[in-house]
Design an enzyme around this catalytic site. Sequence first.
Site, PDB file in Angstrom:
ATOM      1  N   LYS A 170       8.480   3.759  -1.227  1.00 56.29           N
ATOM      2  CA  LYS A 170       7.320   4.299  -0.515  1.00 56.29           C
ATOM      3  C   LYS A 170       7.249   5.808  -0.702  1.00 56.29           C
ATOM      4  O   LYS A 170       8.251   6.504  -0.514  1.00 56.29           O
ATOM      5  CB  LYS A 170       7.437   3.959   0.976  1.00 56.29           C
ATOM      6  CG  LYS A 170       6.340   4.544   1.868  1.00 56.29           C
ATOM      7  CD  LYS A 170       5.022   3.832   1.675  1.00 56.29           C
ATOM      8  CE  LYS A 170       3.905   4.506   2.468  1.00 56.29           C
ATOM      9  NZ  LYS A 170       3.736   3.923   3.800  1.00 56.29           N
TER      10      LYS A 170
ATOM     11  N   ASP B 273       0.368  -1.936   9.649  1.00 62.62           N
ATOM     12  CA  ASP B 273       0.763  -0.555   9.979  1.00 62.62           C
ATOM     13  C   ASP B 273       1.007  -0.436  11.475  1.00 62.62           C
ATOM     14  O   ASP B 273       0.731   0.617  12.073  1.00 62.62           O
ATOM     15  CB  ASP B 273      -0.276   0.470   9.501  1.00 62.62           C
ATOM     16  CG  ASP B 273       0.301   1.884   9.473  1.00 62.62           C
ATOM     17  OD1 ASP B 273       1.540   2.039   9.564  1.00 62.62           O
ATOM     18  OD2 ASP B 273      -0.490   2.837   9.378  1.00 62.62           O
TER      19      ASP B 273
ATOM     20  N   HIS C 267       3.079  -4.222   5.798  1.00 64.54           N
ATOM     21  CA  HIS C 267       3.280  -2.813   6.170  1.00 64.54           C
ATOM     22  C   HIS C 267       3.526  -2.767   7.678  1.00 64.54           C
ATOM     23  O   HIS C 267       2.591  -2.909   8.472  1.00 64.54           O
ATOM     24  CB  HIS C 267       2.042  -1.976   5.820  1.00 64.54           C
ATOM     25  CG  HIS C 267       2.207  -0.507   6.102  1.00 64.54           C
ATOM     26  ND1 HIS C 267       1.887   0.458   5.183  1.00 64.54           N
ATOM     27  CD2 HIS C 267       2.663   0.168   7.186  1.00 64.54           C
ATOM     28  CE1 HIS C 267       2.137   1.652   5.688  1.00 64.54           C
ATOM     29  NE2 HIS C 267       2.603   1.497   6.918  1.00 64.54           N
TER      30      HIS C 267
ATOM     31  N   HIS D 213      -2.954   0.977   3.768  1.00 63.01           N
ATOM     32  CA  HIS D 213      -3.933   1.243   4.836  1.00 63.01           C
ATOM     33  C   HIS D 213      -5.119   2.099   4.378  1.00 63.01           C
ATOM     34  O   HIS D 213      -5.332   3.195   4.893  1.00 63.01           O
ATOM     35  CB  HIS D 213      -3.272   1.876   6.065  1.00 63.01           C
ATOM     36  CG  HIS D 213      -2.234   2.944   5.777  1.00 63.01           C
ATOM     37  ND1 HIS D 213      -2.472   3.994   4.939  1.00 63.01           N
ATOM     38  CD2 HIS D 213      -0.972   3.096   6.216  1.00 63.01           C
ATOM     39  CE1 HIS D 213      -1.404   4.758   4.880  1.00 63.01           C
ATOM     40  NE2 HIS D 213      -0.471   4.234   5.639  1.00 63.01           N
TER      41      HIS D 213
ATOM     42  N   HIS E  79       6.101  -0.874  10.972  1.00 67.39           N
ATOM     43  CA  HIS E  79       7.153   0.067  11.401  1.00 67.39           C
ATOM     44  C   HIS E  79       7.941  -0.566  12.552  1.00 67.39           C
ATOM     45  O   HIS E  79       7.372  -0.863  13.597  1.00 67.39           O
ATOM     46  CB  HIS E  79       6.521   1.379  11.887  1.00 67.39           C
ATOM     47  CG  HIS E  79       5.788   2.111  10.808  1.00 67.39           C
ATOM     48  ND1 HIS E  79       6.382   3.064  10.014  1.00 67.39           N
ATOM     49  CD2 HIS E  79       4.504   2.001  10.378  1.00 67.39           C
ATOM     50  CE1 HIS E  79       5.502   3.526   9.145  1.00 67.39           C
ATOM     51  NE2 HIS E  79       4.346   2.894   9.332  1.00 67.39           N
TER      52      HIS E  79
ATOM     53  N   HIS F  66       1.333   6.173   0.679  1.00 69.17           N
ATOM     54  CA  HIS F  66       0.479   6.700   1.743  1.00 69.17           C
ATOM     55  C   HIS F  66      -0.495   7.610   1.005  1.00 69.17           C
ATOM     56  O   HIS F  66      -0.144   8.729   0.651  1.00 69.17           O
ATOM     57  CB  HIS F  66       1.283   7.468   2.802  1.00 69.17           C
ATOM     58  CG  HIS F  66       0.408   7.984   3.903  1.00 69.17           C
ATOM     59  ND1 HIS F  66       0.471   7.510   5.200  1.00 69.17           N
ATOM     60  CD2 HIS F  66      -0.596   8.903   3.890  1.00 69.17           C
ATOM     61  CE1 HIS F  66      -0.448   8.120   5.927  1.00 69.17           C
ATOM     62  NE2 HIS F  66      -1.105   8.979   5.163  1.00 69.17           N
TER      63      HIS F  66
HETATM   64 ZN    ZN Z   1       2.645   3.202   8.199  1.00 74.85          ZN
END
Ligand code: ZN
Length: 341
Positions: free
Chosen positions: A102, A251, A12, A179, A14, A141
């Site tokens: 996602k 994350d 995970h 997460h 970004h 999420h």
């Molecule tokens: Zn994230």
Amino acid sequence: MNLLLPRGHDLHVHFRSYDSKLFPNVIGYTARRFSSALVMPNTSPNPILTGADADAYRHAILKVADDQGITGFTPLMTIQITESTTPKTIADAHTSGVVAGKVYPLGVTTNSGNGLTIPSLMRKHDVWQAMADVGMVLCLHGERPFSANEFCLQAEVSFLPTLQWLSKTFCLLKIVMEHVTTAEAVEEVLRLPNVYATITAHHLRLTLNDVIGGNLDPHAFCKPVAKTPEDRNALLLAATCGSDKIFFGSDSAPHTIESKHLSGCAGIFSAPHALECLAEVFEDEGKLDNLPKFLTAGAPVYNLPASTETITLERKEQEVPKVLHQVRPYRAGETLRWKVV
Ligand SMILES: [Zn+2]
């Protein structure tokens, strides 16, 4: 003293939009340390919604890695599931090598204004079935959008009935709660047969005390926000116990100091020292032997080959820079006990 770890998976991360200034600067931290990383699709202003979007994004990521002389790194591509996603979107994305879809519930985190409401998520039967049919992973999420009468710190626990419904209704769909931050979520993940979870490095250390217990620290603010010491201890136990169902997803989510201070953006930039931070946590728990498992347990979920390369950490103090690329990294200014060689 050296610590030899597999060059595992950050499931995970970004990397931001490929026309942002951060994009070429942040990829290398992950690509040098991991053999693969699951790349999140909520880029702004243009999210990754189709196989064609993912193809272009993958190409741009690999070009940056190549330009920096990095080899052996595979970006695992995702698309964001929105109201407009159809079974054909899923089939086309699968053909393009996309491994996961996602879901961001509407408005719960950065760039989720095009996310799904819970009722619309529960109407998309054909999409979840299409994902199960081709073996695409559903990444969640896991926070329920909350109204004025609900408490934001309950958003993850309030999402668990939706997780249970998805798990039971689509029993062949592989689902990852991203997460996780609460003891309740960990318990559900361990209980539901087709559900897995990622845990970040920062949620293994931070609690809400670090965010608002003293002066407000915008650089410790992320979504889902860190919770109670009891929740953090449940995450520590889950991450370090050698579970097949719980694995690493950093994350890592860089925001410039300016955007943190002016807009209060959610996200922690942990990629530069995530491995060193994990080594400290596992060592403090007396579970260093289980760190390789945490870095590789996600491989079967994403059908990844076993890690053959290794990364060496040296027992050597290093100070985390206060600023990298106009971003304050996780644990900025602190001294870490380990250093990637
Ligand atoms: Zn994230």
